[in-house]
Design a protein around this motif. Structure first.
Motif, PDB file in Angstrom:
ATOM      1  N   LYS A 163       0.832  -1.199   0.000  1.00  0.00           N
ATOM      2  CA  LYS A 163       0.000   0.000   0.000  1.00  0.00           C
ATOM      3  C   LYS A 163       0.868   1.250   0.000  1.00  0.00           C
ATOM      4  O   LYS A 163       1.926   1.288   0.611  1.00  0.00           O
ATOM      5  N   GLU A 208       0.644   5.498   0.500  1.00  0.00           N
ATOM      6  CA  GLU A 208      -0.167   6.624   0.944  1.00  0.00           C
ATOM      7  C   GLU A 208       0.279   7.896   0.230  1.00  0.00           C
ATOM      8  O   GLU A 208       1.432   8.302   0.333  1.00  0.00           O
ATOM      9  N   SER A 230      -5.235  13.016   1.706  1.00  0.00           N
ATOM     10  CA  SER A 230      -4.440  11.807   1.547  1.00  0.00           C
ATOM     11  C   SER A 230      -5.303  10.705   0.957  1.00  0.00           C
ATOM     12  O   SER A 230      -6.530  10.753   0.993  1.00  0.00           O
ATOM     13  N   ARG A 231      -4.616   9.688   0.398  1.00  0.00           N
ATOM     14  CA  ARG A 231      -5.310   8.540  -0.157  1.00  0.00           C
ATOM     15  C   ARG A 231      -4.349   7.365  -0.201  1.00  0.00           C
ATOM     16  O   ARG A 231      -3.181   7.535  -0.539  1.00  0.00           O
ATOM     17  N   THR A 232      -4.828   6.188   0.144  1.00  0.00           N
ATOM     18  CA  THR A 232      -3.991   4.994   0.140  1.00  0.00           C
ATOM     19  C   THR A 232      -4.403   4.085  -1.008  1.00  0.00           C
ATOM     20  O   THR A 232      -5.584   3.751  -1.155  1.00  0.00           O
ATOM     21  N   LYS A 253      -2.683   0.791  -3.875  1.00  0.00           N
ATOM     22  CA  LYS A 253      -1.579  -0.123  -4.139  1.00  0.00           C
ATOM     23  C   LYS A 253      -1.431  -0.280  -5.645  1.00  0.00           C
ATOM     24  O   LYS A 253      -2.385  -0.036  -6.416  1.00  0.00           O
TER      25      LYS A 253
END
Length: 799
Positions: A33, A35, A210-212, A214
């Motif tokens: 992941k 961020e 923010s954003r997580t 993958k």
């Protein structure tokens, strides 16, 4: 180009991309992941250049017959200064943007341009009048925010000033304010942000920072697109996180618009339609959310079909092709990696030339672990390594594998020219502390943010710009003591030592006036001061000065003849210090002044190539504009004309001279007055003679691959070469550099013979390079399994 916040790894290697280095490291696994955070304060401070281009072609046809075709090209370049201010919760990132170049091409063969760095042959007077208020140092835009990125403020003021002073241009300048002002910068930096963070308005920015994700994640973002007759339609944009590497993430965005309707026009039924496909790749700096690269293509067709009035059907189509790009690349400097990052196809510089294998003689471990972003520094002799290791809130400065000091932050790691001394700036209790060879040099100071630490050539002295706590102005600190001769300019003053280290001079201020302070004495005050220079023997001190609208050279306090202009940065002493030259302008004539004598007149003298003395001081060369072309003048004689000329290089023995030349879409090298074959590209500032002056090497490309050309002979082509590694052996018989395999592993190339990829990483950032110890042995820094090694190799002659 240090950029990595959440992906900082110990294994780093450097690639050259369009002349600039960036760090390459393994990408995280597909399940890892990442961020993304919108916080400009996490973007590395430094000097950058932003370039945006826009190409558009429109073709209108009727029943598949072309009735009109038009093309347009726009290119804009901005100088960017990214700085960081404050600590902790008050830490803030600041971007200062200065427009540098503008080029607009509206029809084939006709170009309108204005360039702050020179006087292009195609420059139109009307453009010069329009843009002189916003190009160069006359107007800057700034933002200073921790979590938001808009808006810029400052360049609009330049257009407004122009409109106020030129009533005949008021209309076009007001329009230019919309096209080339603060709003353009806002649009450039805002594009693509909504795909990660949602709408870019202030309310949404505050709600989502923010954003997580993958690697491999896909998602849709609905945006307004252009439907029939430009009407807005909802369009799903398909987004995908393609890759994460080097602290940068590549996000691809694709969309398609198919809008069709039938309507009545003048009593006839007409069918209208739009077909548009688009794909854009964005490269973001993960830790700050800043867009650093964008490349996109949009193809669109607008159609209308209906009765032609004579019983037939007429079909009209307007097809357009748009290609846009945006990139931020770091200018020369030792601090951090830069460039477009993964997902781009910018050309990689590579090299080559005759044949010997090598063997590793030794490897000495000189470091391990994870260093802080942008802190890696290598000494000029290629044998010492320094970096900062971060552990929670504490940072340790590690030099040659040993911890030297602990602090909250370590930056500006600087080796002396003799490689014997190392200095850095640390932060303790909110103040800067300069540390030199493990000892505090000047504690409790506020250092000028973007100015360097300067060692004397012998490494025994050090100077920098700082101020006492809460002091009203900055001073130069020399050997730990404040020089009170004159206040310093916190944005321009860079101390200058004489070569023997005994003398020091710097730019001082007195209100709006400038002066040169030297040896504890204040010089005469002027309206502006340019380059400050000592002769090699330290006996002469000269500088460029402006008094009113006139420029002159001041030498040892004596004012030489005044001119309308002095070409900035051209002041030069010969290596033996006996001769002095500079370029000046009087009226419409430009010339070089050598030892007080004016050389022949030309249309202009270029400052990119400079005024160059040969190593023995007997010869001189510089670039001039003549007949709307450019040529190099050598020993007073003008050579062949070209569209542009670049770097000029004398051989070590002063007998030979070479320079870069450009004609149309071809680039070549001229050696001893003879032009070699042309290429699509010549890597500028990569032109060098062997130590014995017999051989000349440069980098050339006829496509995406590059090669080394030595004495006109082309070596093998490579996609990638590591920055600064190409080197001639002391006897000039061998050429060594590092290239990169398909899997990203670097390998040594010696005289066109490829070695094995013994190490996953080669360190050549901040001064690191291949350094020869003899004609057959060389050393460099390499990394493997989280460890850093000083590696020595031998060229095995005769195998």
């Amino acid at each position: 180009m240090g950029y990595i916040k959440i992906l900082a790894l110990a294994v780093v290697s450097i690639l050259v991309i369009t002349g600039t280095a960036y760090v390459q490291e393994p990408a995280p696994g597909a399940g890892a992941k990442v961020e993304f955070v919108r916080d400009l304060a996490q973007f590395p401070a430094g000097e950058y250049e932003l370039v945006q281009t826009y190409d558009n072609e429109n073709v209108a046809d009727s029943n598949n017959e072309v009735v009109q075709k038009s093309t347009m090209t726009n290119s804009f370049a901005y100088g960017l200064n990214v700085s960081l201010e404050g600590e902790g919760a008050t830490r803030c990132g600041r971007i200062e943007a200065t427009m540098k170049r503008v080029l607009v091409k509206v029809v084939e063969g006709e170009t309108f341009s204005y360039d702050s760095d020179g006087k292009p042959e195609d420059q139109f007077p009307i453009f010069e009048k329009q843009f002189k208020y916003v190009i160069g140092l006359t107007s800057k835009a700034e933002i200073a925010v921790g979590t938001g990125l808009m808006p810029f403020k400052g360049i609009d003021a330049g257009w407004e000033k122009g409109a106020a002073e030129n009533s005949d241009l008021k209309g076009v300048l007001t329009m230019n304010k919309q096209n080339y002002g603060d709003a353009r910068l806002d649009r450039m930096f805002a594009q693509g942000l909504e795909y990660l963070f949602g709408p870019t308005d202030a309310t949404a920015a505050a709600a989502r920072r923010s954003r997580t994700l993958k690697v491999g994640d896909m998602w849709n973002v609905e945006k307004k697109g252009r439907g029939i007759r430009g009407a807005e339609v909802a369009v799903a944009h398909e987004c995908k996180l393609e890759a994460v590497r080097d602290g940068y993430a590549t996000v691809s965005v694709a969309w398609k618009i198919n809008d069709m309707r039938t309507e009545m026009q003048d009593g006839n039924m007409v069918t209208c339609g739009v077909d548009e496909t688009g794909r854009v790749e964005y490269v973001f700096h993960v830790a700050s959310g800043l867009l650093t690269t964008m490349k996109g293509v949009i193809d669109r067709g607008d159609q209308a079909a209906g009765p032609d009035g004579s019983g037939g059907i007429v079909q009209n189509t307007l097809r357009s092709h748009e290609a846009q790009s945006f990139s931020i690349c770091q200018k020369e400097g030792p601090s951090t990696p830069s460039g477009p990052g993964p997902g781009s196809d910018f050309p990689h510089v590579a090299q080559n030339p005759p044949s010997r294998p090598t063997r590793i003689l030794s490897q000495e471990m000189v470091g391990r672990g994870q260093w802080a972003d942008g802190s890696l520094a290598i000494s000029p002799d290629g044998r010492r390594l320094a970096f900062a290791v971060k552990d929670g809130d504490r940072t340790s400065l590690v030099v040659d594998g040993e911890v030297q000091s602990e602090c909250n932050w370590a930056r500006k790691i600087t080796f002396s020219a003799d490689s014997k001394h190392v200095a850095c700036v640390t932060t303790r209790e909110g103040h800067d502390v300069v540390v030199v060879d493990k000892k505090d040099h000047a504690p409790q100071v506020d250092l000028a943010l973007n100015l360097p630490l300067v060692f004397s050539l012998d490494g025994k002295r050090i100077a920098y710009v700082a101020r006492h706590e809460n002091a009203p102005y900055f001073n130069v600190v020399v050997d730990g003591e404040y020089d009170e001769t004159a206040p310093a300019d916190s944005s321009r003053t860079i101390p200058v030592f004489s070569l023997d280290g005994k003398r020091l001079a710097y730019l001082g201020k007195n209100g709006a006036k400038c002066l040169v302070a030297a040896d504890g004495k204040r010089g005469k005050e002027y309206d502006d001061i340019g380059r400050i220079l000592f002769s090699a023997d330290g006996a002469k001190l000269a500088y460029e000065a402006r008094e009113g609208n006139r420029w002159l050279i001041v030498r040892n306090g004596e004012e030489l003849r005044q001119y309308d202009d002095v070409v900035p940065g051209t002041l030069a002493f010969s290596p033996d210090g006996k001769r002095m030259a500079y370029a000046a302008g009087q009226g419409k004539e430009w010339f070089v002044v050598v030892d007080g004598r004016e050389e022949p007149r030309f249309e202009y003298i270029g400052n990119v190539s400079g005024v160059n003395f040969s190593p023995d001081g007997k010869r001189i060369a510089y670039a001039v504009q003549s007949e709307k072309k450019w040529a190099v003048v050598v020993d007073g004689k003008r050579q062949e004309l070209f569209d542009r000329v670049g770097k000029i290089v004398f051989s070590p023995d002063s007998s030979r001279i070479a320079y870069e030349a450009f004609t149309g879409d071809k680039a070549s090298v001229v050696i001893d007055g003879k032009e070699e074959r042309g290429y699509e590209k010549i890597a500028e500032n990569h032109l060098f003679f062997s130590p014995d002056s017999r051989r000349l090497a440069y980098l050339a490309s006829d496509g995406k691959q590059w090669r080394v050309v030595i004495d006109g002979v082309e070596g093998k082509a490579y996609d990638v070469i590591l920055a600064d590694t190409p080197a001639f052996s002391p006897d000039g018989k061998h050429m060594v550099f590092f290239a990169m395999a398909r899997d990203g592993s670097p390998f040594v190339v010696v005289d066109d013979r490829e070695g094995k990829p013994n190490y996953p990483n080669i360190y050549n950032i901040s001064g690191g390079r291949v350094v020869f110890d003899s004609s057959t042995t060389f050393h460099y820094f390499a990394g493997k399994d989280g460890k850093i090694f000083l590696v020595e190799e031998e060229i095995v002659v005769g195998r």
